[in-house]
Design an enzyme around this catalytic site. Sequence first.
Site, mmCIF file in Angstrom:
data_model
loop_
_atom_site.group_PDB
_atom_site.id
_atom_site.type_symbol
_atom_site.label_atom_id
_atom_site.label_comp_id
_atom_site.label_asym_id
_atom_site.label_seq_id
_atom_site.Cartn_x
_atom_site.Cartn_y
_atom_site.Cartn_z
ATOM 1 N N ASP A 52 13.689 -37.791 -47.652
ATOM 2 C CA ASP A 52 15.142 -37.855 -47.807
ATOM 3 C C ASP A 52 15.761 -38.849 -46.827
ATOM 4 O OD1 ASP A 52 15.172 -36.015 -49.834
ATOM 5 O OD2 ASP A 52 15.537 -34.296 -48.522
ATOM 6 N N ILE B 283 16.707 -30.750 -55.277
ATOM 7 C CA ILE B 283 16.608 -31.673 -54.149
ATOM 8 C C ILE B 283 15.724 -31.127 -53.037
ATOM 9 C CG2 ILE B 283 17.937 -32.985 -52.454
ATOM 10 C CD1 ILE B 283 18.205 -33.854 -55.412
ATOM 11 N N GLU C 178 11.922 -24.280 -48.666
ATOM 12 C CA GLU C 178 12.266 -24.608 -47.274
ATOM 13 C C GLU C 178 12.771 -23.399 -46.489
ATOM 14 O OE1 GLU C 178 14.745 -28.089 -47.074
ATOM 15 O OE2 GLU C 178 13.570 -29.166 -48.566
ATOM 16 N N SER D 181 15.944 -27.570 -50.935
ATOM 17 C CA SER D 181 16.148 -26.227 -50.397
ATOM 18 C C SER D 181 16.697 -25.283 -51.456
ATOM 19 C CB SER D 181 17.106 -26.277 -49.209
ATOM 20 O OG SER D 181 18.361 -26.811 -49.596
ATOM 21 N N TRP E 118 21.065 -38.680 -37.518
ATOM 22 C CA TRP E 118 21.553 -37.314 -37.380
ATOM 23 C C TRP E 118 21.063 -36.657 -36.088
ATOM 24 C CZ3 TRP E 118 21.342 -35.012 -43.032
ATOM 25 C CH2 TRP E 118 22.262 -35.720 -43.811
ATOM 26 N N HIS F 171 28.120 -28.246 -53.136
ATOM 27 C CA HIS F 171 28.993 -27.867 -52.019
ATOM 28 C C HIS F 171 30.195 -27.049 -52.483
ATOM 29 C CE1 HIS F 171 26.737 -31.393 -50.512
ATOM 30 N NE2 HIS F 171 26.732 -30.707 -49.398
#
Length: 771
Positions: free
Chosen positions: A604, A436, A489, A438, A566, A699
């Site tokens: 994104d 995705i 990143e 990073s 955000w 996660h």
Amino acid sequence: MTIVHTLGFPRIGAKRELKQALEQYWRGEIDTATLEARARTLRLRHWQLQHEAGARHLPCGDFSLYDHVLDTALRFGAVPESHTALLAEHRLRGLFALARGHQDARHDLRALEMTKWFDTNYHYLVPELRAGQSFRLEPDDLLGVFHEARAAGFQARPVVLGPVSFLKLAKTIDGSPALELLDALLPHYAALFSALHEAGAEWLQLDEPWLATDLDHATERAFTHAFSALAGVPRPKVLLASYFGPLRENRALALDSGFEALHLDLVRGGEDLEPVLAALPDGMILSAGLNDGRNVWRSDLDGLLATARRIADVIGRERLWLAPSCSLLHVPIDLATETRLDPELRSWLAFARQKIEELALLATALDDPQTAGPALAAQRAVIEGRRRSSRVHRPEVAERLRQHAAGDLAVRAPYAERQSLQRERLGLPPFPTTTIGSFPQTSGVREVRAAWRAGKLDDDQYQATIRKHIAACVREQEAIGLDVLVHGEFERNDMVEYFAEQLEGFAFTRHGWVQSYGSRCVKPPIIWGDVWRPRPMTVDWSRHAQSLTSRPMKGMLTGPVTMLHWSFVRDDVPRQRTALQIALALRGEVADLAAAGLPIVQIDEPALREGLPLRRSDRADYLEWAVEAFRITAAGAGDAVQVHTHMCYSEFNDIIEAVAAMDADVVSIETSRSRMALLDAFVRFRYPNQIGPGVYDIHSPRIPSEAEMLELLERACAVIPAAQLWVNPDCGLKTRDWPETREALTRMVGAARQLRSRLPAAAAEPVEATP
């Protein structure tokens, strides 16, 4: 005296003390007693801060070591059977296994699904229920913090997530209606109310935010039944709290609850005020949510004071409480720590403490107007200064918006034409693999960025070091066998903050942390003025990364809607206008990446679903401008550059048509925690472009096996044509470490290769969307 109170307070600490304690605990550096002691210190500090700011009724039970919805599930014994053994062995480890997953010699436990808390950027863990679910009350956590607050001398009000909202926020693993469990759950709520009453609680706060949504008849009946059942038990007085929007047609449900007080969100639901005042039962207290618990601007106190006086004139000051619109969980703690902010901008802001102080000033103005006069005048001058500031509006940005209105800047060729060009250019195999964006942000990477920011490294030294990290990351991806690479990143602190730092119209705090989930904190930028891009932001890094490999490299950007949601957004112009300003700025970046030779650009948009209004009648307008903002950005790529987007922790059924209208060539989505259940939206709607459903949960420290990933991919193949499928993780890998990242991606690539051998994909042909 007019009462000031809060519905909830930030948990993480002004210096992210809870984050640090949690991560030390997970690494085995501190024990359970130390973690609990640090949490207790934070709770006491936060109650003291709220009291000093002027609040008199203080919430307890709003603090959580991970998530309040998970706490509610544990409080009522609503946990998957797979986790009960570990919970019995060690409750705290069991809690974190539900939140993060757990793997050891005896356990291999998946984490619960995680999704957005209504339309905020806070993520909650989705309870798993089943038909015939039994519940049991375990109230010690809530009783404990209540006694803790009382012992410290505070007038504490326990906070309880209501039974109907809890069931609506949960999912059933067998597809049965969750509300059918209400009768089994209500006796345990009644027992909790009675236990709090016996413990000496005068008030409790019953949060039912689902009242701000469209209700079907079954949910209306559930609310009526629940309120009736709970109003009649031995209990403290109850403040029924709804927030994040107006009650509208649900007002009667709230007003007829039989409870002693009602909270209204008058920031997002101001339309409720007059109808509620006209129908408020005799004796019912009205808690007026006057200032914005989700944004950071100082309030126009003259306007709020007029509203408060209107309420007091109708029902009397003794029945009026003053509060923020919702829990202050969604804003930073204290502006006093922001000593480096531009002084003029700083004067315009209010964090959690300052919001309570605003309400305390309003209470003084109601009770003793003469005393409040000077402070009201000072705030009036601040509000007027911001309104007149020449720094906020830029003529060149307004002109760019006018140019957009005069011509369509959101057009690319039809997908089939683009796909043909891109297939020839990229030469990818079936089921192409990628990530995705990073890669692990090690302590060494963070130290390099910190040293550069502190002036300990000059620009040349910093860039040389980051380029070494990029080169190492490219080599790792090639060795793993990924088909489409990213640069990692390593130069980026946060996916929004990094871009906002390079765009005009944004400002940044040093300590403005807000909890996103668990120990994950973000520092939202503040959009204070018109937005524009003075120079390229990512091109040099991406061009360098592409020069290191013959495989396709993705340029990585955060999309305009996510940049908007955000951040703390302006409240003086419509959100749509700011979204289009950001889109036009990012469009230039996309065009520069394409000109630099990048064959793929990823834009994104994980927050697209987050911003969806809670009411269906309000959604069409939002989706129209949100999709337009994305398409304006993507159109800068032209047709031969493949445009990806990423969306995580979203229920897609409500927005699948809008996702298709975005017309990204590839969309990657979070699906592993749901075991591909989120792909149900793609059953009824034949998505026309390409899709990358996430095959493992980044996660969680748990690493799924190659066989498990292959099984998920085969489930995806049952829903999505094989020629449209990509293979990728759920999200970026910045929070993981290199050993687990390397192992997980190797297994992922292995699963994709197995799938290619089992199910060769035909050449992809464009398909038409069907409702």
